[in-house]
Write an enzyme that holds these catalytic residues in place. Sequence first.
Site, PDB file in Angstrom:
ATOM      1  N   LYS A  97       0.833  -1.212   0.000  1.00  0.00           N
ATOM      2  CA  LYS A  97       0.000   0.000   0.000  1.00  0.00           C
ATOM      3  C   LYS A  97       0.863   1.257   0.000  1.00  0.00           C
ATOM      4  O   LYS A  97       0.652   2.179  -0.783  1.00  0.00           O
ATOM      5  CB  LYS A  97      -0.916   0.028   1.241  1.00  0.00           C
ATOM      6  CG  LYS A  97      -1.865  -1.144   1.341  1.00  0.00           C
ATOM      7  CD  LYS A  97      -2.779  -1.033   2.561  1.00  0.00           C
ATOM      8  CE  LYS A  97      -2.065  -1.064   3.894  1.00  0.00           C
ATOM      9  NZ  LYS A  97      -1.371  -2.325   4.209  1.00  0.00           N
TER      10      LYS A  97
ATOM     11  N   ARG B  53      11.073  -1.637  11.339  1.00  0.00           N
ATOM     12  CA  ARG B  53       9.941  -1.231  12.166  1.00  0.00           C
ATOM     13  C   ARG B  53       9.753  -2.216  13.309  1.00  0.00           C
ATOM     14  O   ARG B  53       9.884  -3.421  13.121  1.00  0.00           O
ATOM     15  CB  ARG B  53       8.666  -1.192  11.305  1.00  0.00           C
ATOM     16  CG  ARG B  53       8.389   0.173  10.761  1.00  0.00           C
ATOM     17  CD  ARG B  53       7.272   0.212   9.767  1.00  0.00           C
ATOM     18  NE  ARG B  53       6.037  -0.457  10.147  1.00  0.00           N
ATOM     19  CZ  ARG B  53       4.925  -0.419   9.399  1.00  0.00           C
ATOM     20  NH1 ARG B  53       4.913   0.255   8.268  1.00  0.00           N
ATOM     21  NH2 ARG B  53       3.838  -1.051   9.780  1.00  0.00           N
TER      22      ARG B  53
ATOM     23  N   ARG C  91      -0.867  -8.590  13.525  1.00  0.00           N
ATOM     24  CA  ARG C  91      -1.363  -7.687  12.471  1.00  0.00           C
ATOM     25  C   ARG C  91      -2.155  -8.453  11.406  1.00  0.00           C
ATOM     26  O   ARG C  91      -3.173  -7.974  10.917  1.00  0.00           O
ATOM     27  CB  ARG C  91      -0.188  -6.931  11.833  1.00  0.00           C
ATOM     28  CG  ARG C  91       0.368  -5.863  12.778  1.00  0.00           C
ATOM     29  CD  ARG C  91       1.761  -5.449  12.391  1.00  0.00           C
ATOM     30  NE  ARG C  91       1.823  -4.784  11.112  1.00  0.00           N
ATOM     31  CZ  ARG C  91       2.918  -4.738  10.346  1.00  0.00           C
ATOM     32  NH1 ARG C  91       4.034  -5.322  10.742  1.00  0.00           N
ATOM     33  NH2 ARG C  91       2.903  -4.092   9.208  1.00  0.00           N
TER      34      ARG C  91
ATOM     35  N   ARG D  50      11.833  -5.833   5.204  1.00  0.00           N
ATOM     36  CA  ARG D  50      11.596  -4.395   4.995  1.00  0.00           C
ATOM     37  C   ARG D  50      12.510  -3.553   5.890  1.00  0.00           C
ATOM     38  O   ARG D  50      12.713  -3.829   7.062  1.00  0.00           O
ATOM     39  CB  ARG D  50      10.148  -4.043   5.307  1.00  0.00           C
ATOM     40  CG  ARG D  50       9.916  -2.535   5.262  1.00  0.00           C
ATOM     41  CD  ARG D  50       8.474  -2.168   5.239  1.00  0.00           C
ATOM     42  NE  ARG D  50       7.727  -2.673   6.367  1.00  0.00           N
ATOM     43  CZ  ARG D  50       6.425  -2.521   6.499  1.00  0.00           C
ATOM     44  NH1 ARG D  50       5.728  -1.912   5.562  1.00  0.00           N
ATOM     45  NH2 ARG D  50       5.806  -3.001   7.555  1.00  0.00           N
TER      46      ARG D  50
ATOM     47  N   ARG E 174      -9.802   0.950   8.219  1.00  0.00           N
ATOM     48  CA  ARG E 174      -9.463  -0.461   8.349  1.00  0.00           C
ATOM     49  C   ARG E 174     -10.363  -1.220   9.297  1.00  0.00           C
ATOM     50  O   ARG E 174     -10.033  -2.352   9.684  1.00  0.00           O
ATOM     51  CB  ARG E 174      -7.984  -0.676   8.641  1.00  0.00           C
ATOM     52  CG  ARG E 174      -7.472  -0.130   9.897  1.00  0.00           C
ATOM     53  CD  ARG E 174      -6.010   0.208   9.765  1.00  0.00           C
ATOM     54  NE  ARG E 174      -5.093  -0.877   9.705  1.00  0.00           N
ATOM     55  CZ  ARG E 174      -3.832  -0.742   9.223  1.00  0.00           C
ATOM     56  NH1 ARG E 174      -3.405   0.395   8.739  1.00  0.00           N
ATOM     57  NH2 ARG E 174      -3.028  -1.749   9.237  1.00  0.00           N
TER      58      ARG E 174
HETATM   59  P1  AP5 Z   1       4.876  -1.582   1.883  1.00  0.00           P
HETATM   60  O1  AP5 Z   1       4.590  -0.742   0.690  1.00  0.00           O
HETATM   61  O2  AP5 Z   1       5.560  -0.958   3.048  1.00  0.00           O
HETATM   62  O3  AP5 Z   1       3.548  -2.344   2.356  1.00  0.00           O
HETATM   63  P2  AP5 Z   1       2.296  -1.814   3.178  1.00  0.00           P
HETATM   64  O4  AP5 Z   1       1.076  -2.501   2.612  1.00  0.00           O
HETATM   65  O5  AP5 Z   1       2.290  -0.327   3.222  1.00  0.00           O
HETATM   66  O6  AP5 Z   1       2.621  -2.487   4.569  1.00  0.00           O
HETATM   67  P3  AP5 Z   1       2.511  -1.926   6.060  1.00  0.00           P
HETATM   68  O7  AP5 Z   1       3.171  -2.989   6.891  1.00  0.00           O
HETATM   69  O8  AP5 Z   1       3.022  -0.547   6.172  1.00  0.00           O
HETATM   70  O9  AP5 Z   1       0.969  -1.961   6.262  1.00  0.00           O
HETATM   71  P4  AP5 Z   1       0.230  -1.898   7.594  1.00  0.00           P
HETATM   72  O10 AP5 Z   1      -1.155  -1.712   7.128  1.00  0.00           O
HETATM   73  O11 AP5 Z   1       0.459  -3.059   8.490  1.00  0.00           O
HETATM   74  O12 AP5 Z   1       0.936  -0.687   8.363  1.00  0.00           O
HETATM   75  P5  AP5 Z   1       0.495   0.796   8.701  1.00  0.00           P
HETATM   76  O13 AP5 Z   1       1.696   1.612   8.730  1.00  0.00           O
HETATM   77  O14 AP5 Z   1      -0.674   1.212   7.872  1.00  0.00           O
HETATM   78  O15 AP5 Z   1       5.715  -2.842   1.376  1.00  0.00           O
HETATM   79  C1  AP5 Z   1       6.224  -3.817   2.264  1.00  0.00           C
HETATM   80  C2  AP5 Z   1       7.606  -4.292   1.788  1.00  0.00           C
HETATM   81  O16 AP5 Z   1       7.469  -4.938   0.531  1.00  0.00           O
HETATM   82  C3  AP5 Z   1       8.618  -3.164   1.554  1.00  0.00           C
HETATM   83  O17 AP5 Z   1       9.896  -3.631   1.882  1.00  0.00           O
HETATM   84  C4  AP5 Z   1       8.522  -2.877   0.048  1.00  0.00           C
HETATM   85  O18 AP5 Z   1       9.741  -2.370  -0.470  1.00  0.00           O
HETATM   86  C5  AP5 Z   1       8.213  -4.270  -0.500  1.00  0.00           C
HETATM   87  N1  AP5 Z   1       7.318  -4.239  -1.676  1.00  0.00           N
HETATM   88  C6  AP5 Z   1       6.207  -3.479  -1.859  1.00  0.00           C
HETATM   89  N2  AP5 Z   1       5.632  -3.752  -3.035  1.00  0.00           N
HETATM   90  C7  AP5 Z   1       6.392  -4.740  -3.620  1.00  0.00           C
HETATM   91  C8  AP5 Z   1       6.289  -5.466  -4.843  1.00  0.00           C
HETATM   92  N3  AP5 Z   1       5.291  -5.252  -5.728  1.00  0.00           N
HETATM   93  N4  AP5 Z   1       7.231  -6.403  -5.108  1.00  0.00           N
HETATM   94  C9  AP5 Z   1       8.240  -6.635  -4.230  1.00  0.00           C
HETATM   95  N5  AP5 Z   1       8.399  -5.983  -3.052  1.00  0.00           N
HETATM   96  C10 AP5 Z   1       7.463  -5.043  -2.741  1.00  0.00           C
HETATM   97  O19 AP5 Z   1      -0.085   0.612  10.181  1.00  0.00           O
HETATM   98  C11 AP5 Z   1       0.764   0.287  11.244  1.00  0.00           C
HETATM   99  C12 AP5 Z   1      -0.034   0.282  12.544  1.00  0.00           C
HETATM  100  O20 AP5 Z   1      -0.617   1.587  12.775  1.00  0.00           O
HETATM  101  C13 AP5 Z   1      -1.227  -0.670  12.609  1.00  0.00           C
HETATM  102  O21 AP5 Z   1      -0.845  -1.967  12.961  1.00  0.00           O
HETATM  103  C14 AP5 Z   1      -2.089   0.017  13.682  1.00  0.00           C
HETATM  104  O22 AP5 Z   1      -1.571  -0.216  14.974  1.00  0.00           O
HETATM  105  C15 AP5 Z   1      -1.889   1.502  13.382  1.00  0.00           C
HETATM  106  N6  AP5 Z   1      -2.897   2.046  12.452  1.00  0.00           N
HETATM  107  C16 AP5 Z   1      -2.648   2.666  11.265  1.00  0.00           C
HETATM  108  N7  AP5 Z   1      -3.803   3.022  10.683  1.00  0.00           N
HETATM  109  C17 AP5 Z   1      -4.801   2.627  11.503  1.00  0.00           C
HETATM  110  C18 AP5 Z   1      -6.225   2.687  11.435  1.00  0.00           C
HETATM  111  N8  AP5 Z   1      -6.851   3.233  10.399  1.00  0.00           N
HETATM  112  N9  AP5 Z   1      -6.931   2.161  12.456  1.00  0.00           N
HETATM  113  C19 AP5 Z   1      -6.327   1.606  13.524  1.00  0.00           C
HETATM  114  N10 AP5 Z   1      -4.986   1.506  13.652  1.00  0.00           N
HETATM  115  C20 AP5 Z   1      -4.235   2.010  12.652  1.00  0.00           C
END
Ligand code: AP5
Length: 215
Positions: free
Chosen positions: A15, A162, A173, A129, A90
């Site tokens: 994402k 992270r 997660r 990552r 989410r």
């Molecule tokens: P990346 O692009 O970082 O993936 P991502 O989907 O953004 O993964 P996240 O782990 O950031 O998602 P998340 O939803 O768990 O975390 P968030 O920060 O939102 O890619 C991942 C890896 O793969 C990277 O190394 C990248 O280089 C590689 N990659 C990407 N695309 C690729 C491809 N096509 N091919 C090969 N490699 C690739 O949330 C974190 C925490 O915040 C949550 O757990 C929660 O506690 C809190 N939070 C955030 N938003 C909310 C909400 N709305 N409600 C409640 N809690 C929330």
Amino acid sequence: MVLRLILLGSPGSGKGTQARMLQEGYQIVHVSTGDILRRAIQAQTELGRLAQSYMDDGNLVPDDVMLRLVKETLDAPRYEAGYVLDGFPRTVPQSTAFESMLLQWGAALTAVISLEVNREVLIHRLSGRRVCPECATTYHIDQLDPSGELRCTRDGALLVQRKDDDAQAVAIRFDAFERETLPLKQFYRDRGLLREIDGSRATGEVFKDIQRILA
Ligand code: AP5
């Protein structure tokens, strides 16, 4: 047309990676609730202190906190030109409340794009990552030179892992995603907004599919 997009997908589905490409390619604002929360933790604000224990363990931050945060963030002139939401909504209560917010603002969503990636690929991506603590750009150790220090190519900062990418937090997660976030697919399918794409291919291929959806 003003683009208002939601990227849905499991942790590690790409994402953040695709949202950054959309920001550059379409001049829309990338809104990552995870990045906003991580900055708040770094700055030791009240929001950061509240969010930290949930995030470190891999749990979701409570809905009321997230809704207040998103309302305050998006209700500003710079978002009028469009945005891509990465990590919000989410939970079903978040989507329902966000729908009311949009109605209040007289705004409509363009599409909800769900990145579909299998568990094995997700685990490989998350365990390898590394992120820039300054600009939040993500890398994978497979792309980096293991012989030297791992630094951000944009600003030279040392890359970090992270806290919530350790195996235990990742398992929590994934559970939270399946329990709380997967039902959003039906929510947006019912509204004719859901578009599912194979997110397990190379980054550029995934982006081409998104471009086709937006054409
Ligand atoms: P990346 O692009 O970082 O993936 P991502 O989907 O953004 O993964 P996240 O782990 O950031 O998602 P998340 O939803 O768990 O975390 P968030 O920060 O939102 O890619 C991942 C890896 O793969 C990277 O190394 C990248 O280089 C590689 N990659 C990407 N695309 C690729 C491809 N096509 N091919 C090969 N490699 C690739 O949330 C974190 C925490 O915040 C949550 O757990 C929660 O506690 C809190 N939070 C955030 N938003 C909310 C909400 N709305 N409600 C409640 N809690 C929330």
